[in-house]
Design an enzyme around this catalytic site. Structure first.
Site, mmCIF file in Angstrom:
data_model
loop_
_atom_site.group_PDB
_atom_site.id
_atom_site.type_symbol
_atom_site.label_atom_id
_atom_site.label_comp_id
_atom_site.label_asym_id
_atom_site.label_seq_id
_atom_site.Cartn_x
_atom_site.Cartn_y
_atom_site.Cartn_z
ATOM 1 N N HIS A 30 4.506 3.126 -4.609
ATOM 2 C CA HIS A 30 3.585 3.820 -3.719
ATOM 3 C C HIS A 30 2.448 4.466 -4.527
ATOM 4 C CE1 HIS A 30 2.692 7.403 -0.959
ATOM 5 N NE2 HIS A 30 2.365 6.344 -0.257
ATOM 6 N N HIS A 72 -6.686 6.623 -1.830
ATOM 7 C CA HIS A 72 -5.994 6.977 -0.592
ATOM 8 C C HIS A 72 -6.825 7.851 0.339
ATOM 9 C CE1 HIS A 72 -3.382 9.327 2.088
ATOM 10 N NE2 HIS A 72 -2.764 8.183 2.223
HETATM 11 O O1 G3P Z 1 1.933 2.344 3.317
HETATM 12 C C1 G3P Z 1 2.941 3.201 3.581
HETATM 13 C C2 G3P Z 1 2.483 4.512 3.217
HETATM 14 O O2 G3P Z 1 1.701 4.351 2.085
HETATM 15 C C3 G3P Z 1 1.703 5.140 4.312
HETATM 16 O O3 G3P Z 1 1.390 6.403 3.963
HETATM 17 O O4 G3P Z 1 -0.457 7.963 3.725
HETATM 18 O O5 G3P Z 1 0.803 7.213 1.726
HETATM 19 O O6 G3P Z 1 -0.759 5.677 2.853
HETATM 20 P P1 G3P Z 1 0.179 6.817 3.010
HETATM 21 CA CA CA Z 2 -0.555 3.669 1.712
#
Ligand code: G3P
Ligand code: CA
Length: 264
Positions: A30, A72
């Site tokens: 992530h 992000h």
């Molecule tokens: O893609 C799954 C997750 O990354 C969604 O949350 O806000 O971290 O992009 P975010």
């Molecule tokens: Ca994401």
């Protein structure tokens, strides 16, 4: 099912031998190994690959001059020394910013050029601040240019069904994951048949996930990928392993690999 060939996650039985095989969910880093290194940077992605991730996750944003970057937030101030919204800044400006540990914001092409086929890419699209689709064609063009679509090296995810439908229009094969917000998950049973028209998996927060949702999604012959609120990852991961989800986001692939090894 449309995307049988991309089921590279877990499966309890090998269809060709009928033998039990190990549980082995997709590991998706992530924003890279973002617990250990600044998110979406070379340090973060390199660490994730070293620590055995299957995919690196890339959140996409578009700069004012139309370049795709791995970022992000809408605004650059949380993770860099700059101010303002990415979509109002030129790429030259964005490249001057620095994250913690003196890292640069990366373009999608820089990431692909650096890592090539040494990893896979789990890429998130989103609408711009006015709800326009500004990244889908640019993304598919880049993925085609680097032959990443032919080799099953990319998964595309989004909370925006509009964006994913546009991706599907541009490319018939790329595996798509429909992300659902916690509040949308209650409507999953109504919506899942529509999602299935273009997606092979549902990406869902661990907080929303119980055996009921996993069964509902598996009954539709779709995969379940789960993501975590940062502060809940450690306590929720074991439960997700017990639920045998098909893919898991993690901020620390080494930690997840250790847990998975311990569960065998
Ligand atoms: O893609 C799954 C997750 O990354 C969604 O949350 O806000 O971290 O992009 P975010
Ligand atoms: Ca994401």
């Amino acid at each position: 099912m449309l995307f049988l060939s991309v089921n590279v996650g877990c499966s309890n039985v090998d269809a060709t031998t009928s033998k039990s095989i190990e549980y082995s969910p997709l590991i998706i880093a992530h924003r890279g190994a973002s617990e250990l290194e600044p998110e979406h940077t070379i340090r973060s992605y390199s660490r994730a690959i070293k620590d055995g991730t299957d995919f690196i996750e890339i959140d996409l944003r578009v700069t004012k001059d139309g370049k795709l970057v791995a970022f992000h937030d809408e605004d650059v101030s949380r993770t860099t020394d700059g101010k303002g919204d990415i979509e109002d800044l030129s790429l030259n400006h964005v490249k001057e910013l620095r994250t913690e540990k003196d890292q640069q914001v990366l373009t999608l092409e820089e990431i692909i050029k650096k890592y090539g086929d040494s990893t896979k890419y789990y890429i998130e699209t989103r609408e711009d601040s006015k709800g326009r689709l500004v990244m889908e064609k640019k993304l598919i063009d880049i993925l085609n240019r680097y032959n990443l679509l032919e080799n099953n090296q990319v998964i595309i995810q989004s909370f925006s069904a509009k964006s994913l439908k546009q991706v599907r229009k541009l490319n018939k094969e790329v595996p798509i994951v429909q992300l659902v917000q916690t509040w949308d998950a209650e409507k999953l049973s109504e919506r899942i048949k529509d999602y299935k028209k273009y997606a092979y998996a549902i990406g869902i927060s661990s907080q929303t996930l119980s055996d009921k949702e996993v069964k509902m999604i598996h009954d539709e012959n779709m995969e379940v990928h789960t993501f975590f609120r940062v502060e809940l990852e450690k306590e929720e991961t074991k439960r997700m392993i017990e639920l045998k989800v098909d893919g898991m986001f993690t901020n620390n692939p080494a930690y997840l690999n250790k847990l998975l090894d311990g569960s065998k």
